[in-house]
Motif scaffolding. Structure first.
Motif, PDB file in Angstrom:
ATOM      1  N   ALA A 285      -3.139  -1.241  12.721  1.00 55.66           N
ATOM      2  CA  ALA A 285      -1.837  -1.123  12.061  1.00 55.66           C
ATOM      3  C   ALA A 285      -1.154   0.168  12.497  1.00 55.66           C
ATOM      4  N   ARG A 286       0.162   0.211  12.377  1.00 57.96           N
ATOM      5  CA  ARG A 286       0.910   1.448  12.589  1.00 57.96           C
ATOM      6  C   ARG A 286       0.751   2.319  11.343  1.00 57.96           C
ATOM      7  N   ASP A 287       0.425   3.579  11.528  1.00 61.24           N
ATOM      8  CA  ASP A 287       0.297   4.443  10.366  1.00 61.24           C
ATOM      9  C   ASP A 287       1.654   5.038  10.000  1.00 61.24           C
ATOM     10  N   PHE A 288       1.846   5.344   8.732  1.00 61.12           N
ATOM     11  CA  PHE A 288       3.026   6.096   8.308  1.00 61.12           C
ATOM     12  C   PHE A 288       2.586   7.194   7.352  1.00 61.12           C
ATOM     13  N   ALA A 289       3.249   8.331   7.441  1.00 59.69           N
ATOM     14  CA  ALA A 289       2.874   9.489   6.641  1.00 59.69           C
ATOM     15  C   ALA A 289       3.094   9.207   5.164  1.00 59.69           C
ATOM     16  N   VAL A 290       2.075   9.518   4.343  1.00 59.81           N
ATOM     17  CA  VAL A 290       2.165   9.301   2.900  1.00 59.81           C
ATOM     18  C   VAL A 290       1.873  10.559   2.098  1.00 59.81           C
ATOM     19  N   GLY A 291       1.377  11.609   2.749  1.00 59.93           N
ATOM     20  CA  GLY A 291       1.075  12.846   2.035  1.00 59.93           C
ATOM     21  C   GLY A 291      -0.272  12.790   1.337  1.00 59.93           C
ATOM     22  N   GLY A 292      -0.476  13.739   0.449  1.00 57.57           N
ATOM     23  CA  GLY A 292      -1.785  13.880  -0.186  1.00 57.57           C
ATOM     24  C   GLY A 292      -1.867  13.309  -1.578  1.00 57.57           C
ATOM     25  N   GLY A 293      -0.947  12.444  -1.959  1.00 51.51           N
ATOM     26  CA  GLY A 293      -0.883  11.925  -3.319  1.00 51.51           C
ATOM     27  C   GLY A 293      -2.000  10.952  -3.647  1.00 51.51           C
ATOM     28  N   GLY A 294      -2.001  10.532  -4.926  1.00 44.28           N
ATOM     29  CA  GLY A 294      -3.004   9.613  -5.412  1.00 44.28           C
ATOM     30  C   GLY A 294      -2.536   8.167  -5.372  1.00 44.28           C
ATOM     31  N   HIS A 295      -3.304   7.304  -6.049  1.00 37.21           N
ATOM     32  CA  HIS A 295      -3.085   5.864  -5.951  1.00 37.21           C
ATOM     33  C   HIS A 295      -1.727   5.421  -6.514  1.00 37.21           C
ATOM     34  N   SER A 296      -1.175   6.180  -7.430  1.00 40.89           N
ATOM     35  CA  SER A 296       0.095   5.790  -8.054  1.00 40.89           C
ATOM     36  C   SER A 296       1.284   6.603  -7.562  1.00 40.89           C
ATOM     37  N   ASP A 297       1.126   7.304  -6.435  1.00 40.87           N
ATOM     38  CA  ASP A 297       2.167   8.239  -5.983  1.00 40.87           C
ATOM     39  C   ASP A 297       2.952   7.791  -4.769  1.00 40.87           C
ATOM     40  N   TYR A 298       2.730   6.598  -4.276  1.00 40.50           N
ATOM     41  CA  TYR A 298       3.350   6.208  -3.008  1.00 40.50           C
ATOM     42  C   TYR A 298       4.873   6.070  -3.097  1.00 40.50           C
ATOM     43  N   LEU A 299       5.398   5.773  -4.271  1.00 41.31           N
ATOM     44  CA  LEU A 299       6.849   5.622  -4.428  1.00 41.31           C
ATOM     45  C   LEU A 299       7.446   6.797  -5.199  1.00 41.31           C
ATOM     46  N   ARG A 300       6.761   7.917  -5.179  1.00 44.47           N
ATOM     47  CA  ARG A 300       7.257   9.109  -5.871  1.00 44.47           C
ATOM     48  C   ARG A 300       8.491   9.659  -5.166  1.00 44.47           C
ATOM     49  N   PRO A 301       9.603   9.822  -5.896  1.00 41.37           N
ATOM     50  CA  PRO A 301      10.812  10.384  -5.277  1.00 41.37           C
ATOM     51  C   PRO A 301      10.540  11.747  -4.669  1.00 41.37           C
ATOM     52  N   GLY A 302      11.077  11.947  -3.484  1.00 43.22           N
ATOM     53  CA  GLY A 302      10.903  13.203  -2.778  1.00 43.22           C
ATOM     54  C   GLY A 302       9.684  13.253  -1.886  1.00 43.22           C
ATOM     55  N   GLY A 303       8.809  12.259  -1.968  1.00 42.20           N
ATOM     56  CA  GLY A 303       7.592  12.269  -1.173  1.00 42.20           C
ATOM     57  C   GLY A 303       7.773  11.613   0.184  1.00 42.20           C
ATOM     58  N   PRO A 304       6.890  11.920   1.140  1.00 38.65           N
ATOM     59  CA  PRO A 304       6.999  11.334   2.484  1.00 38.65           C
ATOM     60  C   PRO A 304       6.757   9.832   2.493  1.00 38.65           C
ATOM     61  N   SER A 305       5.932   9.338   1.571  1.00 36.31           N
ATOM     62  CA  SER A 305       5.654   7.903   1.554  1.00 36.31           C
ATOM     63  C   SER A 305       6.906   7.104   1.208  1.00 36.31           C
ATOM     64  N   LEU A 306       7.605   7.492   0.152  1.00 33.21           N
ATOM     65  CA  LEU A 306       8.822   6.784  -0.221  1.00 33.21           C
ATOM     66  C   LEU A 306       9.857   6.867   0.897  1.00 33.21           C
ATOM     67  N   HIS A 307       9.986   8.040   1.514  1.00 35.05           N
ATOM     68  CA  HIS A 307      10.938   8.201   2.613  1.00 35.05           C
ATOM     69  C   HIS A 307      10.643   7.200   3.731  1.00 35.05           C
ATOM     70  N   ASN A 308       9.368   7.090   4.098  1.00 33.63           N
ATOM     71  CA  ASN A 308       9.007   6.198   5.203  1.00 33.63           C
ATOM     72  C   ASN A 308       9.096   4.732   4.810  1.00 33.63           C
ATOM     73  N   LEU A 309       8.737   4.396   3.585  1.00 29.94           N
ATOM     74  CA  LEU A 309       8.866   3.007   3.152  1.00 29.94           C
ATOM     75  C   LEU A 309      10.328   2.572   3.127  1.00 29.94           C
ATOM     76  N   ALA A 310      11.225   3.490   2.785  1.00 30.43           N
ATOM     77  CA  ALA A 310      12.651   3.172   2.832  1.00 30.43           C
ATOM     78  C   ALA A 310      13.097   2.923   4.272  1.00 30.43           C
ATOM     79  N   LEU A 311      12.592   3.714   5.209  1.00 28.07           N
ATOM     80  CA  LEU A 311      12.921   3.492   6.616  1.00 28.07           C
ATOM     81  C   LEU A 311      12.386   2.141   7.094  1.00 28.07           C
ATOM     82  N   ILE A 312      11.168   1.800   6.689  1.00 29.65           N
ATOM     83  CA  ILE A 312      10.599   0.502   7.063  1.00 29.65           C
ATOM     84  C   ILE A 312      11.445  -0.622   6.482  1.00 29.65           C
ATOM     85  N   ALA A 313      11.848  -0.472   5.217  1.00 30.06           N
ATOM     86  CA  ALA A 313      12.678  -1.500   4.583  1.00 30.06           C
ATOM     87  C   ALA A 313      14.008  -1.663   5.296  1.00 30.06           C
TER      88      ALA A 313
END
Length: 323
Positions: A285-313
């Protein structure tokens, strides 16, 4: 030692399931869902209106039966400004599918598929992390997309279209609910194309929801499949998914899912575990940066994971940052 601890977690999950779910909280009463017109751009408003009335009725029934907490949550969901494609509040049949944005006018549609512990009581709120819920996560993703590009014609869907397992128990490590969810997801994606036939769809799948998506993706037409906090997709590598979609995977640095073994163990006629970790290099799979957060932090505003998921969307694959 790490391997023994992982296997100990499997044993604990199995033991918890064999003991049983316990007394729990009594389910609130809810009405039979309304009869809805087939999905199309012309019927969206009728579906939204019918489901808004059904949710309001469910809130009233919950209050009449003494379930004040459920009633308050449903009353917020019944806000006429919100748009639900479907709703069923009955015990063991719970479904809630919400649209954020203009579905009929969308060029891109992101479908968020949630994982364990997702239900009506946690559709919008979960402690101090509303973004870790189906509805809250969809709103966080939509806000990030609009911040990146205010002109983006993107709709986000919170798809609680199946019954995710509880966090503790055999169901969370077996594929039964994933198989059922995959059938529902395939049906739903086909309905989406009846509304917006030219749109490109992305599946963004969290936790056990990624297992659902892994079983559905070979039979649906999607541009991207992004999984995060995944226990496994039920295959050994990305090629085995049988999809032409771009496949993305990320895992937070503090995500407890790392302790779930990537195994398949025969167990009383079923199989425990979902195989390879999709965030490992060898999966493909292609990796995307998600940071050091926990299991419930992937859609946290301001985090790299949400930023990248928005780009993917948005279909901006070349702008996604990597971990």
């Amino acid at each position: 030692m790490h391997g023994r601890l992982r296997m100990g977690l499997v044993a604990a999950l199995i033991a918890g399931a064999l003991v049983g779910p316990g007394a729990g909280v009594a389910e609130a009463a809810a009405p039979v869902p309304p009869t809805l017109p087939a999905m199309s751009a012309a019927t969206l408003d009728a579906r939204y209106d019918a489901n808004q009335r059904a949710i309001a009725e469910a809130a009233g029934m919950a209050r009449d039966n003494g379930h004040e907490g459920r009633a308050d949550k449903l009353a917020r969901m019944a806000d006429p400004a919100r748009k639900f494609l479907s709703f069923d509040g009955r015990a063991r049949r719970v479904r809630a599918v919400e649209v954020v944005g203009d579905l009929a006018g969308a060029d891109r549609i992101a479908v968020l598929v949630p994982g364990t512990g997702s239900d009506l009581d946690h559709f919008d709120t979960r402690g101090d992390k509303p973004y870790s819920t189906p509805g809250g996560g969809a709103r966080a993703l939509y806000a990030e997309i609009r911040a990146q590009d205010p002109t983006a014609r993107v709709a986000v869907i919170a798809w609680l279209g199946y019954s995710p397992p509880a966090t503790i128990g055999v169901d969370v490590l077996t594929s039964g609910r994933a198989e059922t969810g995959a059938r529902e997801l395939r049906r739903f994606i086909a309905e989406l194309y009846a509304v917006a036939p030219a749109a490109q769809v992305s599946l963004l799948c969290h936790s056990y929801g990624s297992t659902v998506c892994g079983r559905a993706v070979s039979e649906i037409d999607v541009a991207d499949l992004a999984v995060f906090g995944s226990p496994g997709l039920g295959v050994d590598d990305a090629d085995d998914l049988g999809t032409g979609a771009r496949v993305w995977a990320g895992r937070g640095g503090s995500d407890w899912i790392d302790w779930v073994p990537n195994v398949r163990i025969p167990f009383f006629g079923t199989t425990i575990g979902f195989g390879a970790d999709p965030s490992e290099d060898g999966f493909g799979a292609r990796d995307f940066a998600v940071g050091g957060g926990g299991h419930s932090d992937y859609l946290r505003p301001g985090g790299p994971s949400l930023h990248n998921l928005a780009l993917i969307a948005r279909g901006r694959a070349t702008e996604v940052t990597h971990g």
